[in-house]
Scaffold this motif. Structure first.
Motif, short mmCIF file in Angstrom:
data_model
loop_
_atom_site.label_atom_id
_atom_site.label_comp_id
_atom_site.label_asym_id
_atom_site.label_seq_id
_atom_site.Cartn_x
_atom_site.Cartn_y
_atom_site.Cartn_z
N VAL A 244 -21.30 9.60 18.69
CA VAL A 244 -20.49 8.69 18.30
C VAL A 244 -20.39 7.63 19.36
N LEU A 245 -20.16 8.07 20.81
CA LEU A 245 -19.85 7.38 21.98
C LEU A 245 -21.13 6.54 22.23
N LEU A 246 -22.67 6.93 22.00
CA LEU A 246 -23.46 6.19 22.15
C LEU A 246 -23.79 5.02 20.79
N GLN A 247 -23.25 5.49 19.70
CA GLN A 247 -23.31 4.45 18.71
C GLN A 247 -22.29 3.33 18.89
N ALA A 248 -21.18 3.66 19.47
CA ALA A 248 -20.15 2.63 19.84
C ALA A 248 -20.64 1.98 21.30
N LEU A 249 -21.45 2.37 22.06
CA LEU A 249 -21.87 1.46 23.19
C LEU A 249 -22.94 0.68 22.49
N ALA A 250 -23.75 0.97 21.66
CA ALA A 250 -24.69 0.10 21.08
C ALA A 250 -24.13 -1.07 20.20
N SER A 251 -22.99 -1.02 19.73
CA SER A 251 -22.40 -2.14 19.23
C SER A 251 -21.13 -2.83 19.54
N ALA A 258 -16.26 -0.16 24.25
CA ALA A 258 -16.67 0.90 23.29
C ALA A 258 -15.50 1.96 23.24
N LEU A 259 -14.87 2.14 24.62
CA LEU A 259 -14.17 3.40 24.65
C LEU A 259 -12.68 2.90 23.80
N SER A 260 -12.35 1.68 23.75
CA SER A 260 -11.21 1.27 22.97
C SER A 260 -11.63 0.97 21.66
N ASP A 261 -12.50 0.98 21.16
CA ASP A 261 -13.07 1.03 19.79
C ASP A 261 -12.22 1.42 18.58
N PRO A 262 -11.67 0.76 17.68
CA PRO A 262 -10.67 1.21 16.92
C PRO A 262 -11.29 2.37 15.81
N ARG A 263 -12.65 2.46 15.81
CA ARG A 263 -13.20 3.41 15.00
C ARG A 263 -13.04 4.84 15.32
N TRP A 264 -12.95 5.11 16.61
CA TRP A 264 -12.61 6.33 17.18
C TRP A 264 -11.36 6.93 16.37
N LEU A 265 -10.51 6.14 15.77
CA LEU A 265 -9.36 6.56 15.10
C LEU A 265 -9.95 7.39 13.75
N TRP A 266 -11.02 7.21 13.38
CA TRP A 266 -11.69 7.77 12.06
C TRP A 266 -11.66 9.26 12.49
N PHE A 267 -11.84 9.73 13.75
CA PHE A 267 -11.79 11.06 14.16
C PHE A 267 -10.38 11.43 14.63
N ARG A 268 -9.54 10.48 14.57
CA ARG A 268 -8.08 10.79 15.26
C ARG A 268 -8.09 10.92 16.56
N GLU A 271 -7.52 6.39 22.34
CA GLU A 271 -8.50 6.19 23.70
C GLU A 271 -7.88 7.10 24.74
N ALA A 272 -6.75 7.32 24.87
CA ALA A 272 -6.31 8.32 26.02
C ALA A 272 -6.71 9.52 25.93
N GLU A 273 -6.92 10.22 24.69
CA GLU A 273 -7.62 11.51 24.36
C GLU A 273 -9.03 11.24 24.69
N LEU A 274 -9.45 10.13 24.30
CA LEU A 274 -10.85 10.25 24.64
C LEU A 274 -11.26 10.12 25.98
#
Length: 314
Positions: A244-251, A258-268, A271-274
């Motif tokens: 997912v990180l590589l996908q987020a970096l690509a977009s 990429a680290l603050s991408d709101p789509r990380w919330l799909w996996f709950r 950013e701090a936990e990531l």
């Protein structure tokens, strides 16, 4: 406009020496009408621009489609279909072959048709979803299939993605469970804001969509239970996290974005936990991660999600 109108009238000295009788005539009063019309037109221009801008913003928002959540994620069917996918053939040829062979073991022709229709609408195996297709063919991808599929599905289906972000907010606010009534209330609230198409749906459709959102959460392991859907202690494993990180970096334009991408919330995964997870991977020498404010230095074991699947997972 008022200043511009006076400026046009100043250079006419002859009018000042004209007899008072001529100034009072109707012929001298006529130019006032075009000036007021020009003023009204000038005032109307900003309004028309704002209206066109609002229309452009509205058209930029992808409308919600009820079909995706009503059909469900079809997790195992999608895995089986992509495992038998011919990389050299087009999507249409592969779907025709799937209809003829029923390689996924669909119990009825109606179910087979439903799966083929969903695959056709959701995925682009020759383009943006090629890494998912490749992941279906190796043990690591199959073991972590659910989070990989969730990423691709939620990127295609905006309603699913927004619904998962909403449920993540409920969880972060201390929520313990989700009920259909809550999901229905959230869905109907979107109809009065950015998604008027929701208000056009029948009440039965909205209820099916709300129920489908909660069932998708159960299917992906974010929720559990049949009547009362309770939040699980969801954990995104290292392998799908890197994918997912590589996908987020690509977009995203920058690593910080990429680290603050709101789509990380799909996996709950806020950013701090990531960042904490990335530090653990750095300590384990899986990746290299340093951050100083907005400057991020990140080195991963592969250059793209497709390379990760082909070069690291095989």
């Amino acid at each position: 406009m008022a200043t511009a109108t006076k400026a046009k009238r100043k250079p006419a000295p002859a009018a000042a020496s004209a007899p008072a009788a001529q100034k009072k005539t109707g012929a001298a009063a006529k130019p006032a009408a075009p000036n007021s019309a020009r003023k009204a037109s000038a005032k109307a221009k900003p309004q028309s621009k704002s209206k066109s801008k609002a229309k452009a913003n509205a058209s930029a928002i992808t409308p919600y489609n009820s079909d995706g959540l009503i059909r469900g994620p079809l997790i195992s069917d999608t895995l089986q279909a992509l495992q038998g996918w011919d990389l050299e053939a087009s999507k249409r040829v592969n779907l025709d072959q799937l209809r003829q062979s029923n390689s996924i073991g669909a119990p009825t022709q109606a179910w087979l048709k439903k799966v083929c229709s969903a695959l056709s609408a959701r995925f682009d195996p020759e383009g943006k979803d090629r890494s998912l297709l490749l992941a279906a063919r190796n043990a690591t991808g199959q073991r972590h299939w659910k989070p990989l599929l969730l990423w691709h599905l939620a990127n295609t289906d905006r309603l699913l993605g927004d619904g998962l972000r909403w449920s993540a907010r409920v969880y972060s606010d201390g929520g313990d469970l989700l009920q259909t009534e809550q999901a229905l209330a959230w869905l109907e609230s979107t109809g009065s804001h950015e998604h008027p198409e929701v208000a056009v749906w029948s009440e039965a459709t909205r209820k099916r969509v709300a129920g489908g959102l909660l069932k998708a959460g159960v299917d992906f392991g974010l929720l559990q239970g049949r009547v009362k859907r309770r939040f699980t202690s969801y954990y995104l494993a290292d392998e799908p996290l890197l994918y997912v990180l590589l996908q987020a970096l690509a977009s995203n334009r920058t690593t910080a974005a990429a680290l603050s991408d709101p789509r990380w919330l799909w996996f709950r995964l806020p950013e701090a936990e990531l960042e904490h997870r990335l530090l653990l991977l750095h300590q384990a020498q899986v990746i290299s991660y340093y951050r100083a404010g907005s400057v991020v230095d990140l080195k991963l074991p592969a250059s793209s999600a497709e390379a990760l699947v082909q070069e690291v997972w095989t």
